[in-house]
Write an enzyme that holds these catalytic residues in place. Structure first.
Site, PDB file in Angstrom:
ATOM      1  N   PRO A   2      23.709  48.159  52.107  1.00 36.61           N
ATOM      2  CG  PRO A   2      23.367  49.993  50.724  1.00 36.61           C
ATOM      3  CD  PRO A   2      24.031  49.575  51.999  1.00 36.61           C
ATOM      4  CD  GLU A   3      25.847  42.865  52.176  1.00 32.75           C
ATOM      5  OE1 GLU A   3      26.690  42.685  51.276  1.00 32.75           O
ATOM      6  OE2 GLU A   3      26.156  42.972  53.371  1.00 32.75           O
TER       7      GLU A   3
END
Ligand SMILES: [Zn+2]
Length: 271
Positions: A2-3
């Site tokens: 997840p960014e």
């Protein structure tokens, strides 16, 4: 992984609904990256007054301190009124009067850490080395130029470190450098101020687009990788090695920098 856009979309998916909710219970699963740092029972009866984000961390403000949450490599957060019985990868439930916030994390690099405030104790230590937020007005060409000049590494590696600006994860760094026409191997201290300004604008527009795409998949949002997946299908260079560049027709290349894959167009991106 997840960014920043996925984390922000996750925040937007529950921050309004959990605001004002009183904690009625806490369930802990297997150990996460760091210990909670308080007695779970001490969270009960406190009220969640808001959810903010810094880099890829979320901060849930409670009456006494708050919880710093990170999704690690494979984590996702879901907020719902009647969650199913916890599965083998559900390692933290914050049960509130408005619903249950659940962290699901198969690889358990994620974390939920209590801290007395966002700028003291455990939270301050974890947030200490984060660069400026990409949408903060302080992040402009001059800031980026100054920070790049103090390093002598490839510009893409400098961006990925997260100490100059947060949010430019691998896919977004590759795309922003393409947008700005900068070869990812260019030494950071050789980037002119006008090019740095173009790069700062490209980082912001790339992340804005990812946020919009993530937002559009928000309705059935259970997978924190949703935004990256939607974004990747529209990427100009990321994951497209060997394909023709849609701008110049040249061939997109893949190289490895600092152990991470870099995609770029040698025709469009100059040193
Ligand atoms: Zn090209």
């Amino acid at each position: 992984m997840p960014e920043l856009p996925e984390v922000e979309v996750t925040r937007l998916s529950f921050s309004e609904r959990i605001r004002g909710a009183r904690v009625t219970g806490v369930r802990i699963g297997k150990p996460l990256r760091w210990p909670l740092g308080c007695e779970p029972q001490s969270l009960v009866e406190q009220t969640v007054s808001g959810v903010t984000r810094r880099g890829k961390y979320l901060w849930l403000t409670l009456d006494r301190g708050g919880l710093l949450m990170h999704l690690g490599m494979s984590g996702s957060l879901a907020f719902g009124a009647a969650p199913e019985a916890p599965g083998p990868h559900d390692h933290f439930d914050l049960v509130t009067g408005h619903g249950t916030l659940r962290l699901t994390d198969p690889r358990r690099f994620g974390a939920v850490v209590w801290s007395a405030s966002a700028d003291s104790g455990a939270a301050a230590r974890l947030l200490a080395n984060l660069g400026v937020e990409p949408f903060d007005p302080a992040f402009d060409g001059a800031h980026l130029h100054g920070a790049l000049r103090r390093r002598r590494i490839a510009v893409k590696t400098a961006l990925l470190g997260g100490e100059i600006v947060v949010g430019a994860g691998n896919i977004y760094a590759c795309e922003a450098l393409f947008e700005a026409g900068i070869d990812p191997r260019t030494r950071s201290d050789r980037i002119s101020r006008p090019r740095a300004a173009r790069l700062a604008a490209s980082i912001r527009s790339t992340l804005s687009r990812a946020l919009e795409l993530g937002g559009s998949t928000l309705r059935n949002f259970r997978d924190s990788h949703g935004a990256a997946g939607a974004f990747q299908s529209q990427a100009h260079v990321y994951g497209r090695a060997g394909e023709a560049c849609e701008r110049c027709g040249g061939t997109i290349r893949r190289i490895v920098q600092g152990g991470r894959a870099t995609f770029f167009c040698p025709g469009c991106q100059k040193r």
